[in-house]
Write a protein that holds these residues in place. Structure first.
Motif, mmCIF file in Angstrom:
data_model
loop_
_atom_site.group_PDB
_atom_site.id
_atom_site.type_symbol
_atom_site.label_atom_id
_atom_site.label_comp_id
_atom_site.label_asym_id
_atom_site.label_seq_id
_atom_site.Cartn_x
_atom_site.Cartn_y
_atom_site.Cartn_z
ATOM 1 N N LEU A 1 -60.867 -15.515 15.738
ATOM 2 C CA LEU A 1 -60.069 -14.821 14.728
ATOM 3 C C LEU A 1 -59.212 -13.747 15.393
ATOM 4 O O LEU A 1 -59.741 -12.764 15.916
ATOM 5 N N GLY A 2 -57.911 -13.930 15.350
ATOM 6 C CA GLY A 2 -57.001 -12.952 15.941
ATOM 7 C C GLY A 2 -57.097 -11.585 15.286
ATOM 8 O O GLY A 2 -56.945 -10.558 15.947
ATOM 9 N N ALA A 3 -57.385 -11.550 14.003
ATOM 10 C CA ALA A 3 -57.414 -10.296 13.252
ATOM 11 C C ALA A 3 -58.585 -9.388 13.626
ATOM 12 O O ALA A 3 -58.591 -8.217 13.259
ATOM 13 N N VAL A 4 -59.560 -9.918 14.348
ATOM 14 C CA VAL A 4 -60.686 -9.091 14.800
ATOM 15 C C VAL A 4 -60.739 -9.062 16.329
ATOM 16 O O VAL A 4 -61.811 -9.054 16.930
ATOM 17 N N GLY A 5 -59.571 -9.066 16.938
ATOM 18 C CA GLY A 5 -59.492 -8.911 18.383
ATOM 19 C C GLY A 5 -59.696 -10.163 19.194
ATOM 20 O O GLY A 5 -60.118 -10.100 20.348
#
Length: 74
Positions: A27-31
């Motif tokens: 998940l890009g949104a959590v690094g």
């Protein structure tokens, strides 16, 4: 959202795919971490839930208030 609510929500939404999504989907949104990695690193479960929902196109009406147990009657 508590960790237990997060895990319940993932299981309810994704069923048999839940474990694979938690451990394999980055998940890009959590690094750039998986959900499992993000949980282990202390990312709030709600942030992970919303990132997972966005990445997998879960409709908005199924993103909020999930994972909670019904209050017990007295």
């Amino acid at each position: 959202m508590r960790r237990s609510e997060f895990l319940r929500a993932v299981d309810d939404e994704f069923g048999g795919r839940a474990s694979a999504l938690l451990n394999d989907l980055v998940l890009g949104a959590v690094g750039g971490r998986t959900s499992a990695q993000a949980l282990a690193d202390g990312v709030p479960p709600r942030d992970i839930w919303l990132a997972l929902c966005a990445q997998t196109d879960v409709p908005d009406d199924r993103r909020h208030g999930v994972g909670r147990l019904e209050p017990r009657g007295r």
